[in-house]
Design a protein around this motif. Structure first.
Motif, PDB file in Angstrom:
ATOM      1  N   ASP A  49       0.709  -1.204  -0.180  1.00  0.00           N
ATOM      2  CA  ASP A  49      -0.179   0.200  -0.031  1.00  0.00           C
ATOM      3  C   ASP A  49       0.849   1.504  -0.100  1.00  0.00           C
ATOM      4  N   ALA A  50       1.870   1.329   0.922  1.00  0.00           N
ATOM      5  CA  ALA A  50       2.974   2.248   0.893  1.00  0.00           C
ATOM      6  C   ALA A  50       3.810   2.498  -0.722  1.00  0.00           C
ATOM      7  N   ILE A  51       3.460   1.315  -1.303  1.00  0.00           N
ATOM      8  CA  ILE A  51       4.445   1.955  -2.392  1.00  0.00           C
ATOM      9  C   ILE A  51       3.896   2.904  -3.681  1.00  0.00           C
ATOM     10  N   CYS A  52       2.146   1.867  -3.614  1.00  0.00           N
ATOM     11  CA  CYS A  52       1.147   2.220  -4.099  1.00  0.00           C
ATOM     12  C   CYS A  52       0.911   3.864  -4.019  1.00  0.00           C
ATOM     13  N   GLU A  53       1.717   4.524  -3.567  1.00  0.00           N
ATOM     14  CA  GLU A  53       1.600   5.716  -2.547  1.00  0.00           C
ATOM     15  C   GLU A  53       3.016   6.698  -3.126  1.00  0.00           C
ATOM     16  N   GLU A  63      -4.262   3.772 -12.741  1.00  0.00           N
ATOM     17  CA  GLU A  63      -5.415   2.717 -12.682  1.00  0.00           C
ATOM     18  C   GLU A  63      -7.321   3.335 -11.853  1.00  0.00           C
ATOM     19  N   THR A  64      -6.584   4.759 -11.156  1.00  0.00           N
ATOM     20  CA  THR A  64      -7.883   5.681 -10.333  1.00  0.00           C
ATOM     21  C   THR A  64      -8.526   6.729 -11.062  1.00  0.00           C
ATOM     22  N   GLY A  65      -7.338   6.313 -12.034  1.00  0.00           N
ATOM     23  CA  GLY A  65      -8.192   7.691 -12.824  1.00  0.00           C
ATOM     24  C   GLY A  65      -9.105   7.856 -14.319  1.00  0.00           C
ATOM     25  N   ILE A  66      -8.694   6.264 -14.355  1.00  0.00           N
ATOM     26  CA  ILE A  66      -9.588   5.303 -15.338  1.00  0.00           C
ATOM     27  C   ILE A  66     -10.943   5.271 -14.366  1.00  0.00           C
ATOM     28  N   LEU A  67     -10.969   4.345 -13.464  1.00  0.00           N
ATOM     29  CA  LEU A  67     -12.195   4.011 -12.888  1.00  0.00           C
ATOM     30  C   LEU A  67     -12.835   5.391 -12.207  1.00  0.00           C
ATOM     31  N   ALA A  68     -12.619   6.343 -11.675  1.00  0.00           N
ATOM     32  CA  ALA A  68     -13.450   7.820 -11.982  1.00  0.00           C
ATOM     33  C   ALA A  68     -14.243   7.913 -12.791  1.00  0.00           C
ATOM     34  N   ARG A  69     -13.154   7.651 -13.770  1.00  0.00           N
ATOM     35  CA  ARG A  69     -13.891   8.026 -15.286  1.00  0.00           C
ATOM     36  C   ARG A  69     -14.932   6.805 -15.934  1.00  0.00           C
ATOM     37  N   CYS A  70     -15.032   5.745 -15.190  1.00  0.00           N
ATOM     38  CA  CYS A  70     -15.480   4.758 -15.971  1.00  0.00           C
ATOM     39  C   CYS A  70     -17.384   4.512 -15.030  1.00  0.00           C
ATOM     40  N   SER A  92      -8.817  -2.270  -1.028  1.00  0.00           N
ATOM     41  CA  SER A  92      -9.918  -2.487  -1.552  1.00  0.00           C
ATOM     42  C   SER A  92     -10.144  -0.297  -2.151  1.00  0.00           C
ATOM     43  N   VAL A  93      -8.955   0.357  -1.991  1.00  0.00           N
ATOM     44  CA  VAL A  93      -9.073   1.645  -2.453  1.00  0.00           C
ATOM     45  C   VAL A  93      -9.945   2.153  -3.815  1.00  0.00           C
ATOM     46  N   LYS A  94      -9.461   1.791  -4.671  1.00  0.00           N
ATOM     47  CA  LYS A  94     -10.211   1.904  -6.101  1.00  0.00           C
ATOM     48  C   LYS A  94     -11.121   1.782  -5.812  1.00  0.00           C
ATOM     49  N   THR A  95     -11.235   0.473  -5.237  1.00  0.00           N
ATOM     50  CA  THR A  95     -12.747  -0.205  -5.686  1.00  0.00           C
ATOM     51  C   THR A  95     -14.212   1.380  -5.175  1.00  0.00           C
ATOM     52  N   LEU A  97     -14.119   3.589  -5.677  1.00  0.00           N
ATOM     53  CA  LEU A  97     -14.956   4.336  -6.957  1.00  0.00           C
ATOM     54  C   LEU A  97     -16.400   3.517  -7.396  1.00  0.00           C
ATOM     55  N   LEU A  98     -16.043   2.444  -7.435  1.00  0.00           N
ATOM     56  CA  LEU A  98     -17.520   1.328  -7.870  1.00  0.00           C
ATOM     57  C   LEU A  98     -18.302   1.878  -7.097  1.00  0.00           C
ATOM     58  N   LEU A  99     -18.184   1.201  -5.652  1.00  0.00           N
ATOM     59  CA  LEU A  99     -19.030   0.965  -4.800  1.00  0.00           C
ATOM     60  C   LEU A  99     -19.732   2.437  -4.467  1.00  0.00           C
ATOM     61  N   ASP A 100     -19.444   3.970  -4.094  1.00  0.00           N
ATOM     62  CA  ASP A 100     -19.523   4.968  -4.547  1.00  0.00           C
ATOM     63  C   ASP A 100     -20.553   4.909  -5.704  1.00  0.00           C
ATOM     64  N   ALA A 101     -20.221   4.853  -7.056  1.00  0.00           N
ATOM     65  CA  ALA A 101     -21.014   4.592  -7.919  1.00  0.00           C
ATOM     66  C   ALA A 101     -22.586   3.397  -8.038  1.00  0.00           C
ATOM     67  N   MET A 102     -22.063   2.447  -7.188  1.00  0.00           N
ATOM     68  CA  MET A 102     -23.280   1.433  -7.428  1.00  0.00           C
ATOM     69  C   MET A 102     -23.882   1.264  -5.615  1.00  0.00           C
ATOM     70  N   PRO A 103     -24.812   1.978  -5.687  1.00  0.00           N
ATOM     71  CA  PRO A 103     -25.092   2.326  -4.665  1.00  0.00           C
ATOM     72  C   PRO A 103     -26.293   1.057  -4.324  1.00  0.00           C
ATOM     73  N   ASP A 104     -27.392   0.248  -5.342  1.00  0.00           N
ATOM     74  CA  ASP A 104     -27.671  -0.501  -5.791  1.00  0.00           C
ATOM     75  C   ASP A 104     -27.133  -2.062  -5.713  1.00  0.00           C
ATOM     76  N   LEU A 105     -25.700  -2.107  -5.431  1.00  0.00           N
ATOM     77  CA  LEU A 105     -24.804  -2.961  -5.287  1.00  0.00           C
ATOM     78  C   LEU A 105     -25.530  -4.231  -4.731  1.00  0.00           C
ATOM     79  N   ALA A 106     -25.547  -5.401  -5.076  1.00  0.00           N
ATOM     80  CA  ALA A 106     -25.895  -6.850  -3.573  1.00  0.00           C
ATOM     81  C   ALA A 106     -25.121  -7.250  -2.764  1.00  0.00           C
TER      82      ALA A 106
END
Length: 162
Positions: A49-53, A63-70, A92-95, A97-106
């Motif tokens: 995680d530290a390396i990713c920063e 990857e974060t930029g792509i997910l934010a756009r898509c 699951s940091v980047k994820t 972005l998807l969780l926020d965009a998918m409020p009806d995720l089961a």
């Protein structure tokens, strides 16, 4: 069921034997090496995680930029009531972005090799997304034949989309 699951009942004995064989094989090679997956305990996951920063490690930012756009489009295509399965979920940091965009995720099924890191991540996700069904799976996803969770239970509206 909202607890961490193992991919196999015999995971302890099997994991120890697999580790032993990998170390012996790796030490017999030139140069000596063992598979990186054995570095992903809690501390190894924290280091990753530290390396990713780091500024030099631009993969995460890309990857974060792509997910934010898509993310909105991915959410629209997936539709409500689906399950999100992530192989090699890490923290699951980047994820998010998807969780926020998918409020009806089961359900969200993070799969990772580090039990301690996975459990801590699942606890944070359950705190931050209290209505989301979080079903972590501790496993080496390359050796996982199937997701060991019933995603077709009564909580799932449309899990067949997996």
């Amino acid at each position: 069921m909202n607890v961490s699951l193992l991919a196999s009942d015999a995971v302890d004995l099997g994991d120890r034997e697999e580790f032993r064989a990998a170390v012996l094989e790796g030490l017999a090679r030139t140069p000596r090496a063992i598979p990186a997956k054995y570095l992903y305990d809690a501390r190894g996951s924290e280091l990753f995680d530290a390396i990713c920063e780091l500024p030099e490690y631009d993969l995460t930012r890309t990857e974060t930029g792509i997910l934010a756009r898509c993310a909105p489009e991915l959410a629209r295509l997936a539709g409500p009531g689906c399950a999100l399965v992530e192989f090699g979920s890490g923290s699951s940091v980047k994820t998010r972005l998807l969780l926020d965009a998918m409020p009806d995720l089961a359900a969200y099924v993070p799969i990772d090799i580090s039990r301690q890191h996975l459990d801590a991540t699942a606890a944070r996700l359950r705190r931050d997304y209290p209505r989301l069904r979080v079903e972590p799976v501790c496993a080496d996803y390359r050796a996982l034949a199937a997701v060991p969770i019933d995603l077709n239970g009564p909580d799932m509206k449309d899990a067949a989309r997996l």
